[in-house]
Design a protein around this motif. Sequence first.
Motif, PDB file in Angstrom:
ATOM      1  N   TYR A  17      11.995  -4.544   8.736  1.00  0.00           N
ATOM      2  CA  TYR A  17      12.836  -3.419   8.299  1.00  0.00           C
ATOM      3  C   TYR A  17      13.291  -3.643   6.866  1.00  0.00           C
ATOM      4  O   TYR A  17      13.822  -4.703   6.532  1.00  0.00           O
ATOM      5  CB  TYR A  17      14.047  -3.300   9.231  1.00  0.00           C
ATOM      6  CG  TYR A  17      15.055  -2.258   8.813  1.00  0.00           C
ATOM      7  CD1 TYR A  17      14.808  -0.911   9.039  1.00  0.00           C
ATOM      8  CD2 TYR A  17      16.232  -2.627   8.182  1.00  0.00           C
ATOM      9  CE1 TYR A  17      15.733   0.054   8.651  1.00  0.00           C
ATOM     10  CE2 TYR A  17      17.166  -1.681   7.796  1.00  0.00           C
ATOM     11  CZ  TYR A  17      16.910  -0.341   8.035  1.00  0.00           C
ATOM     12  OH  TYR A  17      17.824   0.612   7.649  1.00  0.00           O
ATOM     13  N   TRP A  18      13.074  -2.648   6.001  1.00  0.00           N
ATOM     14  CA  TRP A  18      13.489  -2.708   4.596  1.00  0.00           C
ATOM     15  C   TRP A  18      14.332  -1.494   4.268  1.00  0.00           C
ATOM     16  O   TRP A  18      13.856  -0.363   4.329  1.00  0.00           O
ATOM     17  CB  TRP A  18      12.274  -2.734   3.670  1.00  0.00           C
ATOM     18  CG  TRP A  18      11.486  -3.995   3.812  1.00  0.00           C
ATOM     19  CD1 TRP A  18      10.377  -4.189   4.575  1.00  0.00           C
ATOM     20  CD2 TRP A  18      11.769  -5.245   3.203  1.00  0.00           C
ATOM     21  NE1 TRP A  18       9.945  -5.474   4.478  1.00  0.00           N
ATOM     22  CE2 TRP A  18      10.781  -6.154   3.630  1.00  0.00           C
ATOM     23  CE3 TRP A  18      12.761  -5.684   2.330  1.00  0.00           C
ATOM     24  CZ2 TRP A  18      10.757  -7.483   3.205  1.00  0.00           C
ATOM     25  CZ3 TRP A  18      12.721  -7.002   1.912  1.00  0.00           C
ATOM     26  CH2 TRP A  18      11.736  -7.887   2.351  1.00  0.00           C
ATOM     27  N   LYS A  19      15.575  -1.735   3.913  1.00  0.00           N
ATOM     28  CA  LYS A  19      16.489  -0.660   3.541  1.00  0.00           C
ATOM     29  C   LYS A  19      16.673  -0.697   2.024  1.00  0.00           C
ATOM     30  O   LYS A  19      16.894  -1.765   1.451  1.00  0.00           O
ATOM     31  CB  LYS A  19      17.834  -0.839   4.221  1.00  0.00           C
ATOM     32  CG  LYS A  19      18.860   0.222   3.864  1.00  0.00           C
ATOM     33  CD  LYS A  19      20.165  -0.033   4.599  1.00  0.00           C
ATOM     34  CE  LYS A  19      21.225   0.959   4.225  1.00  0.00           C
ATOM     35  NZ  LYS A  19      22.496   0.671   4.916  1.00  0.00           N
ATOM     36  N   ARG A  20      16.570   0.485   1.419  1.00  0.00           N
ATOM     37  CA  ARG A  20      16.777   0.580  -0.028  1.00  0.00           C
ATOM     38  C   ARG A  20      17.630   1.804  -0.323  1.00  0.00           C
ATOM     39  O   ARG A  20      17.285   2.916   0.056  1.00  0.00           O
ATOM     40  CB  ARG A  20      15.436   0.711  -0.742  1.00  0.00           C
ATOM     41  CG  ARG A  20      15.593   0.744  -2.244  1.00  0.00           C
ATOM     42  CD  ARG A  20      14.260   0.696  -2.922  1.00  0.00           C
ATOM     43  NE  ARG A  20      14.469   0.637  -4.359  1.00  0.00           N
ATOM     44  CZ  ARG A  20      13.521   0.802  -5.243  1.00  0.00           C
ATOM     45  NH1 ARG A  20      12.297   1.018  -4.841  1.00  0.00           N
ATOM     46  NH2 ARG A  20      13.788   0.751  -6.520  1.00  0.00           N
TER      47      ARG A  20
ATOM     48  N   SER B  84       8.749  -1.303   8.022  1.00  0.00           N
ATOM     49  CA  SER B  84       9.395  -0.013   8.286  1.00  0.00           C
ATOM     50  C   SER B  84      10.399   0.186   7.164  1.00  0.00           C
ATOM     51  O   SER B  84      11.400  -0.522   7.079  1.00  0.00           O
ATOM     52  CB  SER B  84      10.093  -0.039   9.645  1.00  0.00           C
ATOM     53  OG  SER B  84      10.718   1.189   9.906  1.00  0.00           O
ATOM     54  N   GLN B  85      10.111   1.140   6.280  1.00  0.00           N
ATOM     55  CA  GLN B  85      10.940   1.337   5.100  1.00  0.00           C
ATOM     56  C   GLN B  85      11.978   2.426   5.336  1.00  0.00           C
ATOM     57  O   GLN B  85      11.731   3.397   6.036  1.00  0.00           O
ATOM     58  CB  GLN B  85      10.055   1.675   3.906  1.00  0.00           C
ATOM     59  CG  GLN B  85       9.084   0.540   3.607  1.00  0.00           C
ATOM     60  CD  GLN B  85       8.260   0.794   2.384  1.00  0.00           C
ATOM     61  OE1 GLN B  85       8.800   1.118   1.327  1.00  0.00           O
ATOM     62  NE2 GLN B  85       6.954   0.631   2.504  1.00  0.00           N
ATOM     63  N   HIS B  86      13.135   2.231   4.752  1.00  0.00           N
ATOM     64  CA  HIS B  86      14.256   3.154   4.905  1.00  0.00           C
ATOM     65  C   HIS B  86      14.855   3.376   3.519  1.00  0.00           C
ATOM     66  O   HIS B  86      15.402   2.456   2.919  1.00  0.00           O
ATOM     67  CB  HIS B  86      15.292   2.537   5.851  1.00  0.00           C
ATOM     68  CG  HIS B  86      16.495   3.380   6.080  1.00  0.00           C
ATOM     69  ND1 HIS B  86      17.630   2.866   6.666  1.00  0.00           N
ATOM     70  CD2 HIS B  86      16.768   4.678   5.832  1.00  0.00           C
ATOM     71  CE1 HIS B  86      18.544   3.818   6.754  1.00  0.00           C
ATOM     72  NE2 HIS B  86      18.041   4.929   6.247  1.00  0.00           N
TER      73      HIS B  86
ATOM     74  N   GLY C 189      11.975  11.171   9.488  1.00  0.00           N
ATOM     75  CA  GLY C 189      11.276  10.045  10.083  1.00  0.00           C
ATOM     76  C   GLY C 189      12.180   9.197  10.954  1.00  0.00           C
ATOM     77  O   GLY C 189      13.370   9.481  11.133  1.00  0.00           O
ATOM     78  N   LYS C 190      11.579   8.139  11.517  1.00  0.00           N
ATOM     79  CA  LYS C 190      12.307   7.206  12.377  1.00  0.00           C
ATOM     80  C   LYS C 190      11.870   5.787  12.060  1.00  0.00           C
ATOM     81  O   LYS C 190      10.726   5.545  11.700  1.00  0.00           O
ATOM     82  CB  LYS C 190      12.022   7.504  13.851  1.00  0.00           C
ATOM     83  CG  LYS C 190      12.561   8.830  14.304  1.00  0.00           C
ATOM     84  CD  LYS C 190      12.357   9.033  15.785  1.00  0.00           C
ATOM     85  CE  LYS C 190      12.943  10.386  16.169  1.00  0.00           C
ATOM     86  NZ  LYS C 190      12.840  10.658  17.567  1.00  0.00           N
ATOM     87  N   SER C 191      12.783   4.845  12.249  1.00  0.00           N
ATOM     88  CA  SER C 191      12.461   3.432  12.041  1.00  0.00           C
ATOM     89  C   SER C 191      11.500   2.964  13.120  1.00  0.00           C
ATOM     90  O   SER C 191      11.583   3.393  14.265  1.00  0.00           O
ATOM     91  CB  SER C 191      13.722   2.570  12.116  1.00  0.00           C
ATOM     92  OG  SER C 191      14.510   2.757  10.982  1.00  0.00           O
TER      93      SER C 191
ATOM     94  N   HIS D  50      12.738   7.435   6.716  1.00  0.00           N
ATOM     95  CA  HIS D  50      12.120   6.244   7.312  1.00  0.00           C
ATOM     96  C   HIS D  50      10.611   6.468   7.301  1.00  0.00           C
ATOM     97  O   HIS D  50      10.161   7.558   7.663  1.00  0.00           O
ATOM     98  CB  HIS D  50      12.570   6.063   8.767  1.00  0.00           C
ATOM     99  CG  HIS D  50      14.036   5.898   8.926  1.00  0.00           C
ATOM    100  ND1 HIS D  50      14.646   4.668   8.901  1.00  0.00           N
ATOM    101  CD2 HIS D  50      15.026   6.800   9.112  1.00  0.00           C
ATOM    102  CE1 HIS D  50      15.948   4.825   9.083  1.00  0.00           C
ATOM    103  NE2 HIS D  50      16.205   6.108   9.208  1.00  0.00           N
ATOM    104  N   TRP D  51       9.827   5.457   6.905  1.00  0.00           N
ATOM    105  CA  TRP D  51       8.381   5.599   6.932  1.00  0.00           C
ATOM    106  C   TRP D  51       7.715   4.238   6.843  1.00  0.00           C
ATOM    107  O   TRP D  51       8.334   3.242   6.511  1.00  0.00           O
ATOM    108  CB  TRP D  51       7.904   6.514   5.804  1.00  0.00           C
ATOM    109  CG  TRP D  51       7.749   5.875   4.467  1.00  0.00           C
ATOM    110  CD1 TRP D  51       6.594   5.429   3.891  1.00  0.00           C
ATOM    111  CD2 TRP D  51       8.780   5.575   3.518  1.00  0.00           C
ATOM    112  NE1 TRP D  51       6.851   4.890   2.653  1.00  0.00           N
ATOM    113  CE2 TRP D  51       8.182   4.971   2.389  1.00  0.00           C
ATOM    114  CE3 TRP D  51      10.161   5.773   3.503  1.00  0.00           C
ATOM    115  CZ2 TRP D  51       8.904   4.555   1.293  1.00  0.00           C
ATOM    116  CZ3 TRP D  51      10.883   5.359   2.398  1.00  0.00           C
ATOM    117  CH2 TRP D  51      10.253   4.762   1.314  1.00  0.00           C
ATOM    118  N   VAL D  52       6.414   4.237   7.146  1.00  0.00           N
ATOM    119  CA  VAL D  52       5.569   3.059   6.981  1.00  0.00           C
ATOM    120  C   VAL D  52       4.467   3.471   6.017  1.00  0.00           C
ATOM    121  O   VAL D  52       3.743   4.439   6.269  1.00  0.00           O
ATOM    122  CB  VAL D  52       4.971   2.594   8.330  1.00  0.00           C
ATOM    123  CG1 VAL D  52       4.037   1.418   8.117  1.00  0.00           C
ATOM    124  CG2 VAL D  52       6.080   2.250   9.319  1.00  0.00           C
ATOM    125  N   SER D  53       4.352   2.768   4.908  1.00  0.00           N
ATOM    126  CA  SER D  53       3.345   3.135   3.906  1.00  0.00           C
ATOM    127  C   SER D  53       2.023   2.427   4.177  1.00  0.00           C
ATOM    128  O   SER D  53       1.979   1.390   4.837  1.00  0.00           O
ATOM    129  CB  SER D  53       3.843   2.791   2.502  1.00  0.00           C
ATOM    130  OG  SER D  53       3.760   1.403   2.273  1.00  0.00           O
TER     131      SER D  53
END
Length: 143
Positions: free
Chosen positions: A13-16, A91-93, A5-7, A81-84
């Motif tokens: 933006y959420w990085k985990r 934008s989740q990472h 995926g891509k941001s 990277h995805w959007v749920s």
Amino acid sequence: MKTFGKSNYALNYWKRTGAYALIRNDHQQFLCVEDSDGNLFLVGGGVEGEESPERALLRESIEETGHEIQIVELIGKAERHWVSEKYPFDSQHNIGSLYVCELLEKITEPVEKETMRWVDLNYLEKHLFHEHHLYLIKQYLNI
């Protein structure tokens, strides 16, 4: 590190960073957590504060299963990277480290209430939520 995926930079933006366990039983089934939508997740979760990925995995295992685990080896890292649908403005990472682990004794009742399931590889391939985790599993199994 393999990326899926891509941001979407127009969103929050959420990085985990997380650590996850590949746990198999004698029937070559994999231990997973199943959410209410039928999605499967590997045991594990986010690293908190200054916690190491290994320490996070030991903590998450007890929270999710009530069992201690033994970490055997690191398989590798991958990211997604995805959007749920649940969080369409984020934008989740997820950067995940995957470890081969052994399930040890149950020491408490799990804090989290999701269903724990043993599933075969075919079922796992169809229902595992994170494609970067499936990629690492297949790398480990040489598939």
